[in-house]
Design a protein around this motif. Structure first.
Motif, PDB file in Angstrom:
ATOM      1  N   TYR A 131      11.213  14.771   1.542  1.00  0.00           N
ATOM      2  CA  TYR A 131      11.270  13.466   0.987  1.00  0.00           C
ATOM      3  C   TYR A 131      12.319  12.470   1.540  1.00  0.00           C
ATOM      4  O   TYR A 131      12.691  11.580   1.124  1.00  0.00           O
ATOM      5  CB  TYR A 131      11.534  13.586  -0.259  1.00  0.00           C
ATOM      6  CG  TYR A 131      10.661  14.034  -1.009  1.00  0.00           C
ATOM      7  CD1 TYR A 131       9.514  13.105  -1.783  1.00  0.00           C
ATOM      8  CD2 TYR A 131      10.323  15.497  -1.611  1.00  0.00           C
ATOM      9  CE1 TYR A 131       8.457  13.629  -2.451  1.00  0.00           C
ATOM     10  CE2 TYR A 131       9.373  15.979  -2.385  1.00  0.00           C
ATOM     11  CZ  TYR A 131       8.476  15.285  -2.948  1.00  0.00           C
ATOM     12  OH  TYR A 131       7.528  15.783  -3.700  1.00  0.00           O
ATOM     13  N   GLU A 138      12.658  10.310   4.290  1.00  0.00           N
ATOM     14  CA  GLU A 138      12.075   9.105   4.173  1.00  0.00           C
ATOM     15  C   GLU A 138      12.055   8.205   3.067  1.00  0.00           C
ATOM     16  O   GLU A 138      12.229   6.924   3.026  1.00  0.00           O
ATOM     17  CB  GLU A 138      11.014   9.046   5.364  1.00  0.00           C
ATOM     18  CG  GLU A 138      10.946   9.330   6.589  1.00  0.00           C
ATOM     19  CD  GLU A 138       9.879   8.997   7.640  1.00  0.00           C
ATOM     20  OE1 GLU A 138       8.825   8.527   7.019  1.00  0.00           O
ATOM     21  OE2 GLU A 138       9.791   9.575   8.518  1.00  0.00           O
ATOM     22  N   HIS A 139      11.542   8.961   2.015  1.00  0.00           N
ATOM     23  CA  HIS A 139      11.089   8.439   0.628  1.00  0.00           C
ATOM     24  C   HIS A 139      12.673   8.028  -0.060  1.00  0.00           C
ATOM     25  O   HIS A 139      12.657   6.855  -0.741  1.00  0.00           O
ATOM     26  CB  HIS A 139      10.633   9.259  -0.159  1.00  0.00           C
ATOM     27  CG  HIS A 139       9.197   9.715   0.327  1.00  0.00           C
ATOM     28  ND1 HIS A 139       9.214  10.677   1.226  1.00  0.00           N
ATOM     29  CD2 HIS A 139       8.186   9.517  -0.262  1.00  0.00           C
ATOM     30  CE1 HIS A 139       7.786  10.863   1.376  1.00  0.00           C
ATOM     31  NE2 HIS A 139       7.031  10.132   0.395  1.00  0.00           N
ATOM     32  N   TYR A 140      13.728   8.540   0.348  1.00  0.00           N
ATOM     33  CA  TYR A 140      14.924   8.176  -0.142  1.00  0.00           C
ATOM     34  C   TYR A 140      15.983   7.462   0.496  1.00  0.00           C
ATOM     35  O   TYR A 140      16.842   7.232   0.562  1.00  0.00           O
ATOM     36  CB  TYR A 140      15.707   9.422  -0.430  1.00  0.00           C
ATOM     37  CG  TYR A 140      15.377  10.389  -1.684  1.00  0.00           C
ATOM     38  CD1 TYR A 140      15.853   9.841  -3.003  1.00  0.00           C
ATOM     39  CD2 TYR A 140      14.686  11.467  -1.661  1.00  0.00           C
ATOM     40  CE1 TYR A 140      15.504  10.537  -4.030  1.00  0.00           C
ATOM     41  CE2 TYR A 140      13.978  12.119  -2.605  1.00  0.00           C
ATOM     42  CZ  TYR A 140      14.484  11.742  -3.889  1.00  0.00           C
ATOM     43  OH  TYR A 140      14.112  12.392  -5.004  1.00  0.00           O
ATOM     44  N   ARG A 176       9.168  12.519  -7.967  1.00  0.00           N
ATOM     45  CA  ARG A 176       8.530  11.254  -8.478  1.00  0.00           C
ATOM     46  C   ARG A 176       9.190  10.668  -9.185  1.00  0.00           C
ATOM     47  O   ARG A 176       9.061   9.413  -9.413  1.00  0.00           O
ATOM     48  CB  ARG A 176       6.826  11.646  -8.503  1.00  0.00           C
ATOM     49  CG  ARG A 176       5.947  12.244  -7.567  1.00  0.00           C
ATOM     50  CD  ARG A 176       5.640  11.305  -6.594  1.00  0.00           C
ATOM     51  NE  ARG A 176       4.683  11.608  -5.641  1.00  0.00           N
ATOM     52  CZ  ARG A 176       3.466  11.328  -5.410  1.00  0.00           C
ATOM     53  NH1 ARG A 176       3.015  10.144  -6.217  1.00  0.00           N
ATOM     54  NH2 ARG A 176       2.663  11.752  -4.655  1.00  0.00           N
ATOM     55  N   LEU A 216      12.434   9.294  -7.742  1.00  0.00           N
ATOM     56  CA  LEU A 216      11.947   7.997  -6.853  1.00  0.00           C
ATOM     57  C   LEU A 216      11.520   6.722  -7.387  1.00  0.00           C
ATOM     58  O   LEU A 216      11.581   5.454  -6.840  1.00  0.00           O
ATOM     59  CB  LEU A 216      11.200   8.418  -5.764  1.00  0.00           C
ATOM     60  CG  LEU A 216      11.604   9.283  -4.757  1.00  0.00           C
ATOM     61  CD1 LEU A 216      10.393   9.978  -3.846  1.00  0.00           C
ATOM     62  CD2 LEU A 216      12.579   8.636  -3.689  1.00  0.00           C
TER      63      LEU A 216
END
Length: 314
Positions: free
Chosen positions: A139, A141-143, A206, A209
């Motif tokens: 994750y 890139e998500h964070y 999920r 984020l």
């Protein structure tokens, strides 16, 4: 098999009356309940034995139920059953602390006073155990745009939430587990990787984020225990991303980290103690302030490496 629904109000009232008649709660001493999910128990069961040593009331959701359960599959069984148990605790003793822990790979490793500070400051928040590994997918890139996560990386290796350990007041834990159920149900209508579909970690990430999203109207404030003050996740991580079956993992800041290298233990007078000094990551403030305060975590979690519970870090 459909997931169990939340407990309806009439059933909830009956459960609470029965428990109070049996003189089970409310505690009244500020101490926590320990909540876990398991339909069968190991022998020896380290979490249960260590809880009994400290006389902590223990709630086992799902015990004795005739279904197949794998510890990391949290959707149709673990989340609904744990939420139902949290509902009952919230109705029985709403302001009491509740520790929700994985049942098969955790153990209490210090006296309860090691967690006293966090027990006093809970409020409307939930303390979430954290680790250095991002999974079931990477994750990172998500964070990337998450300011709280990026600030954490400057101070700690353990900046990814782990679904194995939570601490909150009972009424807050009820809302936290309700968010897990609603997030899981929302995933059913979205395009999701196999890895995320099959692991409770996917639901937690999920939530983390999207924690500021309007869809989470009643979400408690999650706080990562990135210093391992209460929860020590003992799983290590590697410098380069790696795979395990369908899982794609990566480390916080692309840095390897082995928590057990920073643990010391002591056994005296029939009791064991564990200390952990979290190292600072390279490239943050580590050059100026390399030493961080030594912690006495209350619970250790052998996430991904169950044999760590039997290992002597010396």
């Amino acid at each position: 098999t459909p997931a169990e629904p939340p407990v309806d109000s009439a059933t909830l009232d009956r459960c609470v009356r029965k428990l109070r008649h049996a003189q089970w709660g409310p505690r009244g001493d500020g101490g926590p309940y320990l909540l876990t999910f398991a339909n069968t128990l190991a022998d020896p069961w380290l979490l249960g034995a260590s809880a009994a040593e400290q006389n902590l009331p223990l709630v086992v959701a799902g015990f004795g139920r005739p279904f197949q359960h794998t510890w990391w599959l949290g959707y149709a069984r673990k989340f609904p059953s744990t939420r139902r148990a949290a509902q009952i605790l919230a109705a029985l003793d709403p302001d009491a602390p509740v520790i929700c822990a994985d049942g098969s790979d955790t153990a209490i490793v210090n006296p309860l006073d090691s967690a006293a500070h966090e027990l006093r400051r809970l409020g409307e928040s939930v303390l979430v155990g954290s680790e250095c590994t991002s999974w079931p997918i990477c994750y990172r890139e998500h964070y990337a745009a998450d300011a709280e996560h990026q600030n954490c990386l400057r101070e700690s290796h353990a900046c990814y939430a782990n679904a194995g350990l939570y601490l909150a007041r009972a009424r807050v834990m009820d809302r936290w587990m309700a968010a897990h159920n609603s997030t899981w149900l929302s995933l059913l209508a979205t395009r999701t990787s196999i890895a995320e579909c099959q692991h409770d970690q996917g639901v937690l990430h999920r939530i983390m984020l999207t924690r500021d999203s309007p869809r989470h109207v009643d979400l408690p404030t999650p706080r990562l225990d990135s210093s391992s003050a209460v929860f020590l996740n003992m799983g290590g991580c590697r410098t380069q991303p790696w795979r395990w079956g369908a899982l794609r993992m990566c480390a916080a800041g692309n840095q390897s980290h082995d928590p057990l290298r920073h643990v010391r233990t002591q056994y005296a007078d029939g009791a064991s103690r564990l200390w952990f000094r979290p190292p600072r990551p390279r490239g943050g403030d580590g050059g100026r302030r390399a030493q961080r305060p030594e912690q006495r975590p209350f619970i250790a979690h052998a996430n991904g490496h169950h044999a760590h519970l039997d290992a002597n870090p010396k």
